[in-house]
Design a protein around this motif. Structure first.
Motif, mmCIF file in Angstrom:
data_model
loop_
_atom_site.group_PDB
_atom_site.id
_atom_site.type_symbol
_atom_site.label_atom_id
_atom_site.label_comp_id
_atom_site.label_asym_id
_atom_site.label_seq_id
_atom_site.Cartn_x
_atom_site.Cartn_y
_atom_site.Cartn_z
ATOM 1 N N ASN A 57 4.212 -1.737 5.432
ATOM 2 C CA ASN A 57 3.272 -0.818 6.255
ATOM 3 C C ASN A 57 3.697 -0.411 7.583
ATOM 4 O O ASN A 57 3.398 0.687 8.207
ATOM 5 N N ASN A 58 4.524 -1.367 8.367
ATOM 6 C CA ASN A 58 5.171 -1.030 9.696
ATOM 7 C C ASN A 58 6.347 -1.348 9.819
ATOM 8 O O ASN A 58 7.122 -1.560 8.711
ATOM 9 N N CYS A 80 7.922 3.590 5.792
ATOM 10 C CA CYS A 80 6.637 2.866 6.392
ATOM 11 C C CYS A 80 5.740 3.758 6.992
ATOM 12 O O CYS A 80 6.198 5.007 7.102
ATOM 13 N N SER A 81 4.450 3.275 7.302
ATOM 14 C CA SER A 81 3.619 4.295 8.030
ATOM 15 C C SER A 81 3.222 4.018 9.535
ATOM 16 O O SER A 81 3.144 4.847 10.003
ATOM 17 N N LEU A 104 8.873 8.277 6.944
ATOM 18 C CA LEU A 104 7.582 8.270 7.610
ATOM 19 C C LEU A 104 6.525 8.467 6.595
ATOM 20 O O LEU A 104 6.850 9.744 5.861
ATOM 21 N N VAL A 105 5.948 7.955 6.122
ATOM 22 C CA VAL A 105 4.729 8.220 4.949
ATOM 23 C C VAL A 105 3.442 7.948 5.309
ATOM 24 O O VAL A 105 3.064 6.645 5.829
ATOM 25 N N PRO A 106 2.491 8.616 5.374
ATOM 26 C CA PRO A 106 0.958 8.397 5.822
ATOM 27 C C PRO A 106 0.447 7.214 4.776
ATOM 28 O O PRO A 106 0.840 7.130 3.649
ATOM 29 N N GLN A 107 -0.173 6.331 5.489
ATOM 30 C CA GLN A 107 -0.712 5.173 5.185
ATOM 31 C C GLN A 107 -1.385 5.265 3.654
ATOM 32 O O GLN A 107 -1.017 4.556 2.754
ATOM 33 N N THR A 109 -0.924 7.702 1.488
ATOM 34 C CA THR A 109 0.001 8.235 0.495
ATOM 35 C C THR A 109 0.862 7.038 0.210
ATOM 36 O O THR A 109 1.405 7.013 -0.867
ATOM 37 N N LEU A 110 1.269 6.185 1.308
ATOM 38 C CA LEU A 110 2.386 5.098 0.983
ATOM 39 C C LEU A 110 1.500 4.203 -0.049
ATOM 40 O O LEU A 110 2.226 3.899 -1.146
ATOM 41 N N THR A 128 -2.805 15.544 2.273
ATOM 42 C CA THR A 128 -2.193 14.908 3.486
ATOM 43 C C THR A 128 -1.014 15.261 3.540
ATOM 44 O O THR A 128 0.066 15.314 2.785
ATOM 45 N N SER A 129 -0.664 15.689 4.916
ATOM 46 C CA SER A 129 0.832 16.108 5.285
ATOM 47 C C SER A 129 1.046 17.450 5.023
ATOM 48 O O SER A 129 2.074 17.933 5.616
#
Length: 244
Positions: A57-58, A80-81, A104-107, A109-110, A128-129
């Motif tokens: 996640n991070n 990660c987001s 980088l991936v929106p949360q 979407t991840l 999203t994006s």
């Protein structure tokens, strides 16, 4: 069917160079600190594994857990987001120096990419994006007058996960917010290794309480008193500890 492992070292012994490794947790909640540190210990002893692609996640905080994995140079790419979290100094320094790649991936979407990987769904569409740099080069379709970006599933060679209770067959429960990404990652990885606070006998967990069925788990190791990332960072811990 007994999936218990004798030690943390044995749990991470099958992780090889270049593998994609999903690491559970939302910040420190549900983060498998002991498994990550065991992987670092193996790297220090053998020089392997290296060039890992890590999904989290991070980007880690302080100098423990995921941040420590990055700091010793084991991670070639991070998906990660939130690369900017409470104290991402290690990732930031390595990224600015060109020593680690970032996807980088929106949360949301991840989470959905991981879920799709576990469910066998190769791709899906999300608004999203759309219209941002993150959508460049990706197929776009219009549904009911709105533009959606195609995102691909996300799978891994190995998932390292923290759960609360697990039985010898690999059935798992989670403690409150520690559930987060962990169940999805168990489903999306070819091999899932789990640290649990307590291993119990088959049947000791009420079937209604099982969150991750054992079919998605290949190994379970008991860590009775798991460390918490936030506590370690408040104590200014560093892993591995500097030698005098």
């Amino acid at each position: 069917m007994d999936k218990t492992l004798p030690s943390l070292a044995a749990a991470v012994a099958g992780i090889d160079d270049g593998m994609t490794v999903m690491i559970g947790g939302f910040g420190g909640s549900g983060a498998p600190i002991e498994l990550i540190h065991a992987l670092i210990d193996r790297f220090r002893e053998t020089g392997h594994p290296k060039d890992l692609v890590v999904v989290n996640n991070n980007a880690g905080n302080g100098h423990v857990g995921l941040a420590a994995l990055i700091e010793v140079g084991m991670v070639a790419k991070l998906i990660c987001s939130f690369p900017r979290s409470a104290d991402p100094v290690v990732f930031t320094e390595r990224y600015l120096a060109g020593k680690i790649e970032l996807e980088l991936v929106p949360q949301g979407t991840l989470a959905e990419r991981i879920r799709a990987g576990g469910a066998g769904i190769p791709a899906f569409y999300t608004p999203t994006s759309f219209g941002t740099d993150l959508a460049k080069g990706k197929p776009v379709e219009v549904f009911e007058g709105r533009s959606y970006v195609q995102e691909r599933w996300l799978k891994a060679d190995v998932a390292l996960v923290k759960a609360h209770h697990g039985d010898r067959l690999g059935n798992l429960t989670y403690r409150m917010a520690a559930r987060n990404f962990n169940p999805l990652m168990c489903m999306a990885a070819a091999t899932t290794i789990v640290q649990v606070s307590q291993i119990v006998a088959p049947g000791a967990i009420d079937p209604e309480s099982v969150i991750t069925p054992g079919i998605f788990v290949q190994g379970v190791v008991e860590v009775p008193h798991p460390q918490q990332e936030e506590d370690l960072n408040r104590a200014k811990a560093v892993y591995p500890e500097p030698t005098a």
